[in-house]
Motif scaffolding. Structure first.
Motif, PDB file in Angstrom:
ATOM      1  N   MET A   1       5.746  12.031 -10.640  1.00  0.00           N
ATOM      2  CA  MET A   1       5.175  10.896  -9.946  1.00  0.00           C
ATOM      3  C   MET A   1       5.108  11.220  -8.457  1.00  0.00           C
ATOM      4  N   LEU A   2       4.032  10.784  -7.843  1.00  0.00           N
ATOM      5  CA  LEU A   2       3.812  10.988  -6.417  1.00  0.00           C
ATOM      6  C   LEU A   2       4.132   9.701  -5.664  1.00  0.00           C
ATOM      7  N   ILE A   3       4.840   9.817  -4.571  1.00  0.00           N
ATOM      8  CA  ILE A   3       5.125   8.668  -3.722  1.00  0.00           C
ATOM      9  C   ILE A   3       4.053   8.603  -2.646  1.00  0.00           C
ATOM     10  N   LEU A   4       3.350   7.479  -2.572  1.00  0.00           N
ATOM     11  CA  LEU A   4       2.311   7.305  -1.563  1.00  0.00           C
ATOM     12  C   LEU A   4       2.931   6.768  -0.285  1.00  0.00           C
ATOM     13  N   ARG A   5       2.739   7.507   0.811  1.00  0.00           N
ATOM     14  CA  ARG A   5       3.243   7.082   2.114  1.00  0.00           C
ATOM     15  C   ARG A   5       2.138   6.998   3.158  1.00  0.00           C
ATOM     16  N   VAL A  44       5.808   3.115  -3.444  1.00  0.00           N
ATOM     17  CA  VAL A  44       4.691   3.046  -4.378  1.00  0.00           C
ATOM     18  C   VAL A  44       4.515   4.428  -4.985  1.00  0.00           C
ATOM     19  N   LEU A  45       4.538   4.503  -6.307  1.00  0.00           N
ATOM     20  CA  LEU A  45       4.397   5.767  -7.013  1.00  0.00           C
ATOM     21  C   LEU A  45       3.164   5.730  -7.908  1.00  0.00           C
ATOM     22  N   PHE A  52      -5.600   7.737 -10.581  1.00  0.00           N
ATOM     23  CA  PHE A  52      -4.300   7.440 -11.175  1.00  0.00           C
ATOM     24  C   PHE A  52      -4.462   6.743 -12.532  1.00  0.00           C
ATOM     25  N   GLY A  53      -3.457   6.915 -13.372  1.00  0.00           N
ATOM     26  CA  GLY A  53      -3.405   6.212 -14.643  1.00  0.00           C
ATOM     27  C   GLY A  53      -2.398   5.085 -14.615  1.00  0.00           C
ATOM     28  N   ILE A  54      -1.436   5.197 -13.686  1.00  0.00           N
ATOM     29  CA  ILE A  54      -0.380   4.187 -13.587  1.00  0.00           C
ATOM     30  C   ILE A  54       0.103   4.092 -12.145  1.00  0.00           C
TER      31      ILE A  54
END
Length: 126
Positions: A1-5, A44-45, A52-54
């Protein structure tokens, strides 16, 4: 999972989520909060970016106080397909089994996927 910053990524995500209201409402509020300074220490991941799918929102792990407190360990989710949700629950460190948690979402089938994943792991869901 990627964390959006990145503010630009968060703004683009916000615009995308607005197009799918009301089902995106649980995550949209947190995305807006994070994009505007994040006073509540959320993150937010996404599973991939920009397609994105989720989307998963949660309190930062370092801010968790009690692993038994499912209210503090609250997650909000929006998914485009059930497979992405199942993959999140089964195989990522974004959702850990060491903590009690609750997942908020407004999509049909969320409870069914939760029950299926929990039963395969021998866990109880309330």
């Amino acid at each position: 999972m990627l964390i959006l910053r990145c503010p630009a990524q968060l703004q683009l995500l916000e615009e995308t989520l607005r197009k799918s209201l009301p089902t995106t409402l649980p995550v949209l509020g947190t995305v807006m909060t994070v994009a505007r300074g994040n006073p509540a220490s959320h993150e937010v991941l996404v599973d991939s970016w920009p397609h994105f799918g989720i989307v998963l929102t949660r309190l930062r792990p370092e801010d968790h106080r009690d692993p038994r407190d499912y209210y503090t360990n609250q997650l909000s989710v929006f998914y485009r397909d059930k497979g992405a949700l199942q993959a999140l629950l089964e195989g990522t460190e974004a959702v850990t089994q060491e903590r009690a948690f609750q997942i908020l979402g407004m999509q049909d089938g969320l409870d069914k996927v939760m029950q299926e994943v929990a039963s395969t792991r021998g866990l109880k869901v309330k």
